[in-house]
Write a protein that holds these residues in place. Structure first.
Motif, mmCIF file in Angstrom:
data_model
loop_
_atom_site.group_PDB
_atom_site.id
_atom_site.type_symbol
_atom_site.label_atom_id
_atom_site.label_comp_id
_atom_site.label_asym_id
_atom_site.label_seq_id
_atom_site.Cartn_x
_atom_site.Cartn_y
_atom_site.Cartn_z
ATOM 1 N N LEU A 18 38.898 -2.734 -21.950
ATOM 2 C CA LEU A 18 39.309 -3.112 -23.304
ATOM 3 C C LEU A 18 39.040 -1.967 -24.284
ATOM 4 C CD1 LEU A 18 38.017 -6.793 -23.377
ATOM 5 C CD2 LEU A 18 40.406 -6.056 -23.334
ATOM 6 N N ALA A 19 37.897 -1.318 -24.127
ATOM 7 C CA ALA A 19 37.559 -0.198 -25.013
ATOM 8 C C ALA A 19 38.514 0.972 -24.800
ATOM 9 C CB ALA A 19 36.116 0.239 -24.773
ATOM 10 N N LYS A 20 38.834 1.250 -23.551
ATOM 11 C CA LYS A 20 39.697 2.388 -23.228
ATOM 12 C C LYS A 20 41.136 2.167 -23.676
ATOM 13 C CE LYS A 20 41.492 4.985 -19.295
ATOM 14 N NZ LYS A 20 41.536 5.059 -17.839
ATOM 15 N N HIS A 21 41.688 1.001 -23.369
ATOM 16 C CA HIS A 21 43.109 0.769 -23.628
ATOM 17 C C HIS A 21 43.402 0.188 -25.005
ATOM 18 C CE1 HIS A 21 44.397 1.857 -19.624
ATOM 19 N NE2 HIS A 21 43.441 1.100 -19.130
ATOM 20 N N LEU A 22 42.470 -0.596 -25.561
ATOM 21 C CA LEU A 22 42.736 -1.242 -26.842
ATOM 22 C C LEU A 22 41.875 -0.702 -27.975
ATOM 23 C CD1 LEU A 22 43.040 -4.962 -25.678
ATOM 24 C CD2 LEU A 22 44.840 -3.252 -25.932
ATOM 25 N N GLU A 23 40.917 0.162 -27.601
ATOM 26 C CA GLU A 23 39.998 0.734 -28.583
ATOM 27 C C GLU A 23 39.264 -0.333 -29.385
ATOM 28 O OE1 GLU A 23 42.107 3.660 -30.870
ATOM 29 O OE2 GLU A 23 42.542 4.874 -29.104
ATOM 30 N N ILE A 24 38.795 -1.364 -28.682
ATOM 31 C CA ILE A 24 37.970 -2.388 -29.317
ATOM 32 C C ILE A 24 36.659 -2.491 -28.557
ATOM 33 C CG2 ILE A 24 39.883 -3.728 -30.272
ATOM 34 C CD1 ILE A 24 39.527 -5.697 -27.945
ATOM 35 N N ASP A 25 35.613 -2.834 -29.279
ATOM 36 C CA ASP A 25 34.303 -3.030 -28.674
ATOM 37 C C ASP A 25 34.120 -4.534 -28.486
ATOM 38 O OD1 ASP A 25 31.736 -2.769 -27.733
ATOM 39 O OD2 ASP A 25 30.844 -2.463 -29.707
ATOM 40 N N PHE A 26 34.421 -5.000 -27.304
ATOM 41 C CA PHE A 26 34.362 -6.436 -27.011
ATOM 42 C C PHE A 26 33.020 -6.745 -26.366
ATOM 43 C CE2 PHE A 26 35.509 -10.546 -25.483
ATOM 44 C CZ PHE A 26 36.484 -10.970 -26.377
ATOM 45 N N PRO A 27 32.273 -7.720 -26.880
ATOM 46 C CA PRO A 27 30.942 -8.000 -26.332
ATOM 47 C C PRO A 27 30.999 -8.578 -24.916
ATOM 48 C CG PRO A 27 31.506 -9.586 -28.050
ATOM 49 C CD PRO A 27 32.614 -8.572 -28.007
ATOM 50 N N THR A 28 30.114 -8.085 -24.069
ATOM 51 C CA THR A 28 30.036 -8.590 -22.699
ATOM 52 C C THR A 28 29.752 -10.090 -22.699
ATOM 53 O OG1 THR A 28 29.256 -6.445 -21.943
ATOM 54 C CG2 THR A 28 28.888 -8.297 -20.468
ATOM 55 N N MET A 29 28.916 -10.547 -23.612
ATOM 56 C CA MET A 29 28.603 -11.987 -23.660
ATOM 57 C C MET A 29 29.838 -12.809 -23.997
ATOM 58 S SD MET A 29 25.705 -12.376 -22.487
ATOM 59 C CE MET A 29 25.668 -14.137 -22.723
ATOM 60 N N GLY A 30 30.744 -12.255 -24.774
ATOM 61 C CA GLY A 30 32.005 -12.953 -25.044
ATOM 62 C C GLY A 30 32.804 -13.140 -23.773
ATOM 63 N N LEU A 31 32.719 -12.167 -22.883
ATOM 64 C CA LEU A 31 33.395 -12.293 -21.586
ATOM 65 C C LEU A 31 32.664 -13.272 -20.678
ATOM 66 C CD1 LEU A 31 34.216 -8.532 -20.999
ATOM 67 C CD2 LEU A 31 35.857 -10.361 -21.450
ATOM 68 N N MET A 32 31.343 -13.242 -20.718
ATOM 69 C CA MET A 32 30.556 -14.101 -19.831
ATOM 70 C C MET A 32 30.665 -15.581 -20.200
ATOM 71 S SD MET A 32 29.588 -12.162 -17.483
ATOM 72 C CE MET A 32 28.635 -13.392 -16.604
ATOM 73 N N ARG A 33 31.212 -15.879 -21.367
ATOM 74 C CA ARG A 33 31.452 -17.282 -21.730
ATOM 75 C C ARG A 33 32.608 -17.863 -20.917
ATOM 76 N NH1 ARG A 33 30.443 -15.202 -27.149
ATOM 77 N NH2 ARG A 33 28.356 -15.851 -27.730
ATOM 78 N N GLY A 34 33.338 -17.001 -20.235
ATOM 79 C CA GLY A 34 34.375 -17.458 -19.320
ATOM 80 C C GLY A 34 35.718 -17.767 -19.935
ATOM 81 N N PRO A 35 36.218 -16.903 -20.846
ATOM 82 C CA PRO A 35 37.547 -17.189 -21.405
ATOM 83 C C PRO A 35 38.621 -17.038 -20.337
ATOM 84 C CG PRO A 35 36.892 -14.962 -21.954
ATOM 85 C CD PRO A 35 35.698 -15.623 -21.290
ATOM 86 N N THR A 36 39.733 -17.703 -20.565
ATOM 87 C CA THR A 36 40.904 -17.477 -19.720
ATOM 88 C C THR A 36 41.513 -16.141 -20.145
ATOM 89 O OG1 THR A 36 42.446 -18.517 -21.265
ATOM 90 C CG2 THR A 36 41.368 -19.966 -19.644
ATOM 91 N N ILE A 37 42.456 -15.647 -19.374
ATOM 92 C CA ILE A 37 43.124 -14.405 -19.763
ATOM 93 C C ILE A 37 43.880 -14.614 -21.069
ATOM 94 C CG2 ILE A 37 44.923 -12.750 -19.120
ATOM 95 C CD1 ILE A 37 43.966 -13.075 -16.212
ATOM 96 N N ALA A 38 44.486 -15.777 -21.234
ATOM 97 C CA ALA A 38 45.207 -16.064 -22.482
ATOM 98 C C ALA A 38 44.245 -16.102 -23.667
ATOM 99 C CB ALA A 38 45.965 -17.381 -22.359
ATOM 100 N N GLU A 39 43.077 -16.715 -23.500
ATOM 101 C CA GLU A 39 42.081 -16.739 -24.577
ATOM 102 C C GLU A 39 41.560 -15.343 -24.871
ATOM 103 O OE1 GLU A 39 40.271 -21.232 -23.777
ATOM 104 O OE2 GLU A 39 39.354 -19.508 -22.792
ATOM 105 N N LEU A 40 41.360 -14.556 -23.835
ATOM 106 C CA LEU A 40 40.902 -13.183 -24.019
ATOM 107 C C LEU A 40 41.944 -12.372 -24.777
ATOM 108 C CD1 LEU A 40 38.892 -10.898 -23.546
ATOM 109 C CD2 LEU A 40 39.931 -10.568 -21.284
ATOM 110 N N ALA A 41 43.215 -12.552 -24.439
ATOM 111 C CA ALA A 41 44.282 -11.835 -25.140
ATOM 112 C C ALA A 41 44.292 -12.206 -26.619
ATOM 113 C CB ALA A 41 45.633 -12.127 -24.500
ATOM 114 N N ALA A 42 44.146 -13.483 -26.934
ATOM 115 C CA ALA A 42 44.135 -13.922 -28.332
ATOM 116 C C ALA A 42 42.950 -13.305 -29.086
ATOM 117 C CB ALA A 42 44.090 -15.443 -28.405
ATOM 118 N N ALA A 43 41.785 -13.307 -28.455
ATOM 119 C CA ALA A 43 40.590 -12.742 -29.093
ATOM 120 C C ALA A 43 40.717 -11.226 -29.251
ATOM 121 C CB ALA A 43 39.352 -13.097 -28.279
ATOM 122 N N ALA A 44 41.244 -10.555 -28.241
ATOM 123 C CA ALA A 44 41.416 -9.100 -28.312
ATOM 124 C C ALA A 44 42.427 -8.734 -29.399
ATOM 125 C CB ALA A 44 41.851 -8.547 -26.957
ATOM 126 N N LEU A 45 43.514 -9.480 -29.474
ATOM 127 C CA LEU A 45 44.527 -9.218 -30.495
ATOM 128 C C LEU A 45 43.931 -9.419 -31.894
ATOM 129 C CD1 LEU A 45 47.443 -8.440 -31.064
ATOM 130 C CD2 LEU A 45 48.039 -10.868 -30.917
#
Length: 162
Positions: free
Chosen positions: A117-144
């Motif tokens: 995410l940092a490399k391709h989208l240049e965002i600093d996404f927290p690991t704990m946000g990922l460990m909460r278990g979002p779906t790919i669709a939820e992750l896309a919405a949060a990243a956007l």
């Protein structure tokens, strides 16, 4: 890449006093598109040209990318492609509506996704946000949301899955 970049540069050099200078870009510059590096690079050039016109010369430049309604689905698809590589599974077997932890993501894979995410989208996404278990669709919405500066962009799982 050359026709798109050359055309934009030619118009830039020969237009100064305009009410609008509109460039059409794509999110591919941010997320990458397998097999289309030239296309992504050309879109990156358009973004740089818009910044150049604004910053260096005070000229008008509007950069239009995907319509708002197409951004999230395209980002979901692009993230699925990247995550399928990290998980070493075919993209067609990677469900967009199943939590990443339910797909087998552990902290190591979460770290790899965070780096992607940092490399391709240049965002600093927290690991704990990922460990909460979002779906790919939820992750896309949060990243956007993070990319657009709209919210904290922390993906949350809507309910425990099991």
């Amino acid at each position: 890449m050359r026709p798109k970049a050359d055309g934009a540069w030619h118009l830039h050099q020969h237009t100064r006093d305009l009410d609008a200078f509109v460039l059409f870009s794509s999110i591919s510059w941010n997320v990458g598109t397998p097999g289309a590096a030239n296309y992504a690079a050309a879109n990156g050039f358009l973004e740089a040209l818009a910044l150049h016109r604004h910053g260096m010369q005070g000229l008008r430049a509007e950069l239009l990318g995907l319509p708002a309604g197409e951004r999230e689905p395209r980002l979901t698809t692009a993230l699925a492609q990247q995550i399928s590589r990290i998980f070493a599974m075919p993209v067609d077997r990677l469900a967009h509506d199943v939590g990443l932890t339910d797909l087998g993501m552990d902290s190591l894979l979460a770290g790899q996704i965070r780096i992607m995410l940092a490399k391709h989208l240049e965002i600093d996404f927290p690991t704990m946000g990922l460990m909460r278990g979002p779906t790919i669709a939820e992750l896309a919405a949060a990243a956007l949301a993070r990319m657009l500066g709209e919210t904290s962009g922390t993906a949350t799982a809507s309910a425990p899955r099991g």
